[in-house]
Design an enzyme around this catalytic site. Structure first.
Site, short mmCIF file in Angstrom:
data_model
loop_
_atom_site.label_atom_id
_atom_site.label_comp_id
_atom_site.label_asym_id
_atom_site.label_seq_id
_atom_site.Cartn_x
_atom_site.Cartn_y
_atom_site.Cartn_z
CE1 TYR A 1 17.50 33.37 40.74
CE2 TYR A 1 17.33 33.13 43.12
CZ TYR A 1 17.56 32.58 41.87
OH TYR A 1 17.84 31.24 41.76
CG ASP B 1 9.90 35.93 45.85
OD1 ASP B 1 9.98 35.43 47.00
OD2 ASP B 1 10.68 35.65 44.93
CE LYS C 1 16.47 33.54 50.44
NZ LYS C 1 17.76 33.05 50.01
N1 PLP Z 1 12.80 34.39 45.83
C1 PLP Z 1 13.67 35.19 46.46
C2 PLP Z 1 13.27 36.61 46.78
C3 PLP Z 1 14.94 34.73 46.81
O1 PLP Z 1 15.80 35.54 47.41
C4 PLP Z 1 15.27 33.40 46.48
C5 PLP Z 1 16.60 32.86 46.82
O2 PLP Z 1 17.50 33.54 47.21
C6 PLP Z 1 14.33 32.59 45.84
C7 PLP Z 1 13.10 33.12 45.54
C8 PLP Z 1 14.64 31.18 45.50
O3 PLP Z 1 14.69 30.41 46.64
P1 PLP Z 1 15.50 29.01 46.65
O4 PLP Z 1 16.93 29.36 46.52
O5 PLP Z 1 15.12 28.42 47.98
O6 PLP Z 1 14.99 28.22 45.50
#
Ligand code: PLP
Length: 427
Positions: free
Chosen positions: A144, A239, A267
């Site tokens: 994700y 990511d 985060k």
């Molecule tokens: N990338 C990863 C690996 C994530 O775990 C998340 C959210 O859990 C995101 C991107 C998206 O981040 P946000 O919820 O701050 O938009």
């Protein structure tokens, strides 16, 4: 446990907010519960609206690695607060956090601050597409990367929990530009590059996957991504919104020694405030406006309170022994959960990387989304509900990771394992 106040709040919320929640992952739908409303939290513990106290393994989905309400973070935010909430103009704190990130994360020379992980990945893709003049994005099933259109293909986390394959509202034309492959499958990566290498703008991956439950990468898989992207002039994007500052101070790239071209963070770097970052070499980042012509902007980007919370959090993490201690906590929990399952005669796969872990109710080793889905979801739901009754707050989905913080003590872990022992016997 009495949850009357949470239930009443949920009923009200459901009339005003879709599903009663502002992010689908908070819904307990897939595990047969309704969400808790939170009153406050301290350290590793969280208290709901009915004053029930839980040991928290969600940590606001990752950011709270130094525990809730840490004095150093709160006082940094209070100092920033006295200067003003937001100026929409440059401040010294942005440079300080950018410098800390560039010092920590091997691939990063320059960063752009944004407000969420979604914005970070969406913007990184735009840079990669602009820098290569190509459109195709390769991702991996069960990973994700936020909810930008391009990335909502075979996504994990809430999308997997709700059983949504893609998402209505994302145009077919956009989906066609995204190729999704099985995680940890180096052969599939070779094949896709053999076929489409010249069209691939970038590969984006969670270098430690946390959105299909936690799945560890093979180092050879990450190395294959590095080799193939380099050979074909594509950009490799890690990511690390979840794994950054969690599996090591410098993230998965430090831990596995594979250095991408670009990195997305979120985060932890905001210490609980809304934040995201994308970064990479100065050469790539100079494509971003106003230095280059790739447009990306944000009214609240680099917000003073978020910068202050991030700086304070990273300062606490950048000390000798912190990651060894986080890892020991996660290992103690994983071993305890394995023992609990084995005593109960239940097949599980439990493993950790740094301060995150995964528990699957299956006898199949879990290394990608297909094998993650062999987990017995009914058994997970029963486990989730009963752990909650025992005062253990987990993410309400099999397809989420478990997070520990520096404030989880051996006692918290032993209480959790004791609860798991009782619960697993009943499953
Ligand atoms: N990338 C990863 C690996 C994530 O775990 C998340 C959210 O859990 C995101 C991107 C998206 O981040 P946000 O919820 O701050 O938009």
């Amino acid at each position: 446990m009495n949850r009357n106040k949470s239930d009443a709040l949920f009923e009200k919320a459901s009339k005003l907010i879709p599903g009663g929640v502002n992010s689908p992952v908070r819904s307990g739908k897939s595990v047969g519960t309704t969400p808790l409303f939170i009153q406050s939290a301290q350290g590793a513990e969280i208290i709901d609206a009915d004053s029930n106290r839980y040991i928290d393994f969600v940590g606001s989905w990752g950011p709270m690695i130094v525990g809730h309400n840490h004095m150093a973070v709160i006082s940094a935010v209070e100092s920033a607060l006295k200067r003003g909430l937001s100026f929409g103009a440059s401040i010294d704190l942005e440079i300080e956090l950018a410098g800390m990130i560039a010092d920590a994360v091997p691939s990063i020379e320059m960063v752009r601050m944004v407000n969420s992980g979604t914005e970070a990945t969406m913007s990184a893709l735009r840079v990669a597409r602009a820098a290569t003049g190509r459109d195709v994005v390769v991702k991996f099933d069960g990973c994700y990367h936020g909810h930008a259109d391009t990335l909502l293909v075979s996504a994990g986390s809430g999308v997997a929990t709700q059983g949504i394959p893609g998402s209505p509202g994302v145009p077919e034309d956009i989906i066609r530009k995204t190729l999704s492959l099985p995680y940890n499958d180096a052969d599939a990566v070779h094949r896709i590059f053999d076929k489409f290498g010249r069209d691939i703008a970038c590969v984006i991956v969670e270098p430690v996957a946390g959105n299909m439950g936690m799945v560890a990468p093979d180092t050879a898989f990450l190395e294959t991504l590095r080799e193939e992207t380099r050979r074909h002039g594509s950009i490799l994007i890690f990511d690390e919104v979840m794994s950054g500052f969690r599996v090591a101070y410098g993230g998965a790239q430090e831990r596995y020694g594979v250095i991408p071209d670009m990195t997305c963070l979120g985060k932890i770097i905001g210490g609980g405030m809304p934040v995201g970052v994308y970064g990479g070499s100065a050469e790539l980042m100079r494509h971003v406006a106003p230095e280059g012509n790739v447009y990306q902007a944000g009214t609240l980007a680099g917000n003073p309170l978020a910068m202050a919370a991030g700086i304070a959090t990273l300062t606490l993490l950048n000390k000798d022994g912190v990651y060894e201690s986080l890892e020991a906590t996660a290992t103690r929990l994983v071993e305890g959960l394995r023992n609990a399952a084995s005593e109960a005669g239940i097949a599980v796969q439990a493993h950790s990387v740094g301060a995150m872990l995964g528990l699957f109710f299956t006898d199949t080793p879990v290394r990608d989304f297909e094998t993650a889905k062999t987990s017995d979801l009914d058994r997970f739901a029963a486990y989730y509900r009963q752990m909650l009754e025992n005062g253990i707050y987990l993410a309400p989905s099999q397809f989420e990771a478990v997070f520990v913080s520096t404030t989880h003590t051996a006692d918290h872990i032993d209480q959790t394992v004791a609860a798991a022992k009782n619960v697993m016997k009943t499953l």
